[in-house]
Design a protein around this motif. Sequence first.
Motif, PDB file in Angstrom:
ATOM      1  N   MET A   1     -46.472   1.422 -15.663  1.00  0.00           N
ATOM      2  CA  MET A   1     -45.160   0.896 -15.277  1.00  0.00           C
ATOM      3  C   MET A   1     -45.310  -0.203 -14.222  1.00  0.00           C
ATOM      4  O   MET A   1     -44.637  -1.243 -14.277  1.00  0.00           O
ATOM      5  N   THR A   2     -46.222   0.014 -13.273  1.00  0.00           N
ATOM      6  CA  THR A   2     -46.462  -0.985 -12.234  1.00  0.00           C
ATOM      7  C   THR A   2     -47.012  -2.271 -12.840  1.00  0.00           C
ATOM      8  O   THR A   2     -46.588  -3.377 -12.484  1.00  0.00           O
ATOM      9  N   PHE A   3     -47.944  -2.134 -13.777  1.00  0.00           N
ATOM     10  CA  PHE A   3     -48.540  -3.320 -14.403  1.00  0.00           C
ATOM     11  C   PHE A   3     -47.505  -4.093 -15.228  1.00  0.00           C
ATOM     12  O   PHE A   3     -47.596  -5.323 -15.349  1.00  0.00           O
ATOM     13  N   GLU A   4     -46.548  -3.375 -15.808  1.00  0.00           N
ATOM     14  CA  GLU A   4     -45.481  -4.060 -16.546  1.00  0.00           C
ATOM     15  C   GLU A   4     -44.666  -4.956 -15.608  1.00  0.00           C
ATOM     16  O   GLU A   4     -44.229  -6.041 -15.992  1.00  0.00           O
ATOM     17  N   HIS A   5     -44.462  -4.517 -14.369  1.00  0.00           N
ATOM     18  CA  HIS A   5     -43.776  -5.350 -13.387  1.00  0.00           C
ATOM     19  C   HIS A   5     -44.611  -6.579 -13.053  1.00  0.00           C
ATOM     20  O   HIS A   5     -44.061  -7.663 -12.820  1.00  0.00           O
ATOM     21  N   LEU A   6     -45.930  -6.429 -13.020  1.00  0.00           N
ATOM     22  CA  LEU A   6     -46.787  -7.583 -12.762  1.00  0.00           C
ATOM     23  C   LEU A   6     -46.616  -8.626 -13.859  1.00  0.00           C
ATOM     24  O   LEU A   6     -46.616  -9.831 -13.589  1.00  0.00           O
ATOM     25  N   ASP A   7     -46.468  -8.168 -15.086  1.00  0.00           N
ATOM     26  CA  ASP A   7     -46.262  -9.096 -16.202  1.00  0.00           C
ATOM     27  C   ASP A   7     -44.943  -9.848 -16.061  1.00  0.00           C
ATOM     28  O   ASP A   7     -44.766 -10.919 -16.658  1.00  0.00           O
ATOM     29  N   GLU A   8     -44.021  -9.293 -15.284  1.00  0.00           N
ATOM     30  CA  GLU A   8     -42.728  -9.944 -15.060  1.00  0.00           C
ATOM     31  C   GLU A   8     -42.737 -10.810 -13.810  1.00  0.00           C
ATOM     32  O   GLU A   8     -41.680 -11.304 -13.390  1.00  0.00           O
ATOM     33  N   GLY A   9     -43.911 -10.980 -13.198  1.00  0.00           N
ATOM     34  CA  GLY A   9     -44.017 -11.906 -12.069  1.00  0.00           C
ATOM     35  C   GLY A   9     -44.193 -11.289 -10.709  1.00  0.00           C
ATOM     36  O   GLY A   9     -44.256 -12.012  -9.701  1.00  0.00           O
TER      37      GLY A   9
ATOM     38  N   HIS B   1     -39.562   9.925  -8.444  1.00  0.00           N
ATOM     39  CA  HIS B   1     -39.291  11.352  -8.260  1.00  0.00           C
ATOM     40  C   HIS B   1     -40.562  12.156  -8.489  1.00  0.00           C
ATOM     41  O   HIS B   1     -41.366  11.820  -9.366  1.00  0.00           O
ATOM     42  N   PRO B   2     -40.788  13.215  -7.690  1.00  0.00           N
ATOM     43  CA  PRO B   2     -41.980  14.045  -7.905  1.00  0.00           C
ATOM     44  C   PRO B   2     -42.088  14.517  -9.346  1.00  0.00           C
ATOM     45  O   PRO B   2     -41.116  14.997  -9.937  1.00  0.00           O
ATOM     46  N   ARG B   3     -43.266  14.323  -9.925  1.00  0.00           N
ATOM     47  CA  ARG B   3     -43.600  14.754 -11.283  1.00  0.00           C
ATOM     48  C   ARG B   3     -42.838  13.981 -12.355  1.00  0.00           C
ATOM     49  O   ARG B   3     -42.727  14.417 -13.492  1.00  0.00           O
ATOM     50  N   GLN B   4     -42.306  12.828 -11.982  1.00  0.00           N
ATOM     51  CA  GLN B   4     -41.611  11.998 -12.966  1.00  0.00           C
ATOM     52  C   GLN B   4     -42.598  11.284 -13.881  1.00  0.00           C
ATOM     53  O   GLN B   4     -42.317  11.055 -15.056  1.00  0.00           O
ATOM     54  N   TYR B   5     -43.757  10.914 -13.334  1.00  0.00           N
ATOM     55  CA  TYR B   5     -44.742  10.147 -14.076  1.00  0.00           C
ATOM     56  C   TYR B   5     -46.104  10.830 -14.035  1.00  0.00           C
ATOM     57  O   TYR B   5     -46.451  11.493 -13.050  1.00  0.00           O
TER      58      TYR B   5
ATOM     59  N   MET C   1     -48.481  13.506  -7.837  1.00  0.00           N
ATOM     60  CA  MET C   1     -49.579  13.433  -8.797  1.00  0.00           C
ATOM     61  C   MET C   1     -50.516  14.637  -8.762  1.00  0.00           C
ATOM     62  O   MET C   1     -51.434  14.725  -9.577  1.00  0.00           O
ATOM     63  N   GLN C   2     -50.287  15.559  -7.858  1.00  0.00           N
ATOM     64  CA  GLN C   2     -51.181  16.705  -7.720  1.00  0.00           C
ATOM     65  C   GLN C   2     -51.331  17.550  -8.985  1.00  0.00           C
ATOM     66  O   GLN C   2     -52.421  18.044  -9.275  1.00  0.00           O
ATOM     67  N   PRO C   3     -50.266  17.724  -9.796  1.00  0.00           N
ATOM     68  CA  PRO C   3     -50.441  18.547 -11.000  1.00  0.00           C
ATOM     69  C   PRO C   3     -51.405  17.955 -12.024  1.00  0.00           C
ATOM     70  O   PRO C   3     -51.818  18.658 -12.950  1.00  0.00           O
ATOM     71  N   TYR C   4     -51.791  16.691 -11.875  1.00  0.00           N
ATOM     72  CA  TYR C   4     -52.579  16.027 -12.910  1.00  0.00           C
ATOM     73  C   TYR C   4     -54.007  15.711 -12.466  1.00  0.00           C
ATOM     74  O   TYR C   4     -54.645  14.815 -13.013  1.00  0.00           O
ATOM     75  N   GLY C   5     -54.496  16.429 -11.486  1.00  0.00           N
ATOM     76  CA  GLY C   5     -55.869  16.192 -11.047  1.00  0.00           C
ATOM     77  C   GLY C   5     -55.910  15.741  -9.597  1.00  0.00           C
ATOM     78  O   GLY C   5     -55.012  16.034  -8.808  1.00  0.00           O
TER      79      GLY C   5
END
Length: 486
Positions: free
Chosen positions: A344-352, A332-336, A368-372
């Motif tokens: 969060m993506t890297f945590e999925h990598l740790d799960e295979g 969702h926009p501005r969720q992360y 992601m626009q609000p953060y730079g």
Amino acid sequence: MNRVATGIPGLDTILKGGFIEKRTYLILGSPGVGKTILSLQYLLEGISNGERCLCINMIEPSSTMISNGESFGWDLSEIDMVDLTRAGLQTHGSYEVFSPAEVENSSIFSAVYDAIDQYKPQRLVIDSVTQMSHVSADHYQFRRQILCMMLKLSEMGCTTLMTHEPNALAQDMYTGLAVDGILMLRRELSQQKLVEVRSVEVQKFRGSDYAAGVHYFRFGDQGIKLFPSGRSSRRVEQMSSEQLVFGIDRLDALLGGGLEIGTTTLTSGPTGVGKSTLVAQFLTEVALKQSKKCLYLSFEEAPSSIIKRNEGIGIPLKECVDQGIVRLEYVHPRQYYPDELAMMTFEHLDEGVEVVALDGIRGYEFAMQPYGNPLNSLNNLLAELGRRGVTVVLTNEVEVIAGGELKATETGASHMCDNLILMRYSEFEAEVIKLIGCLKKRLSPFEPELRQLRIEPGPVGLKLGPKLQNLSGILTGVPTMAQSEQ
């Protein structure tokens, strides 16, 4: 140098292992930004390690602090607390650090020393040193007493955090010069005034390297969670010659056999041309036939809509999601924050997970626009995924429906990718047709030709036609028969 873990997820990474033992640090920030929460997490980490921890409160009563800690599920009962919110009421004893006359000049320092001598902490929080400066009548004596207190704490083996207001520090730079490190916490509104942005920046860290820059954080159920800003460089030599396929013979042949593992592929085209459908076809094929666990991040379309659309054309995405071999998530926009999404993506990598799809760049930029600069964040994410040998597919929407200037993206993101698949509309014989071709492959040859793509209801919804022959001006949107055939 021994390190003292902070207990705050992400902060030890920024500080290269934590605070340096026996030193004093300032935690700067405006009221309500999270200085006290950060400090309490630091003390709770000490309690979990069996250390003596002391919190000296000068702004917020201890009872209020304990109540606020309960909202995070914290038990602060093992932290020694001294309430000096009514400073000046406690008496002092005798000290060897400075003369009794100097101690008499500021009763709050006397009370602080009483607490230090009584509890002999290994971790100490003073909340806040701003209040100490306000009740000290003589600024010169305040500076001397602060320095003497820091020396005593270091000799005791105590690692200390002192909270401070930025405006007050600007009026008294000596404290900033005397401490061993400064962490600045900020709470701001985004440029669009829609999102509250919290961040931390290390402004000083004597005796050690640290991760420079602005690092975002948010409050979770367990307190502050911080997301270190990622800066990764990709190493092309880690890519593999092994290929992943779409499962469509003519498309795989067009791509020289498929997509090499560890590469990043951008699929670019106007709205509705079939970019997301192509991604779903690729993920289900590599998940079911090549046993690769996949992550599908959608920035523009809800998972239920994606699954229903693909069911109608015979792509078994729902089956893969139900089996857990494709993880489908809507961002969702501005969720992360950008680095929060990366974590969060890297945590999925740790799960295979070995294959990641980002469906669509426009949605990512909006989120992601609000953060730079979103492209900087995307570049960092793709570089780290490439460094880890992850195969990435992205989609990008271009505004031109047919004809016009040929661009892969309007944002210049194509340089981040190893492979570039072009999708376009064209008109031929009073029919709108969809075209697909490959413009770039970094690691292997490909067929430089355009083919017609059909997306139809049924068990085999994606079909590629033969090479479009005897036509010219296809990418202008209005192809014509070559002169020799007319």
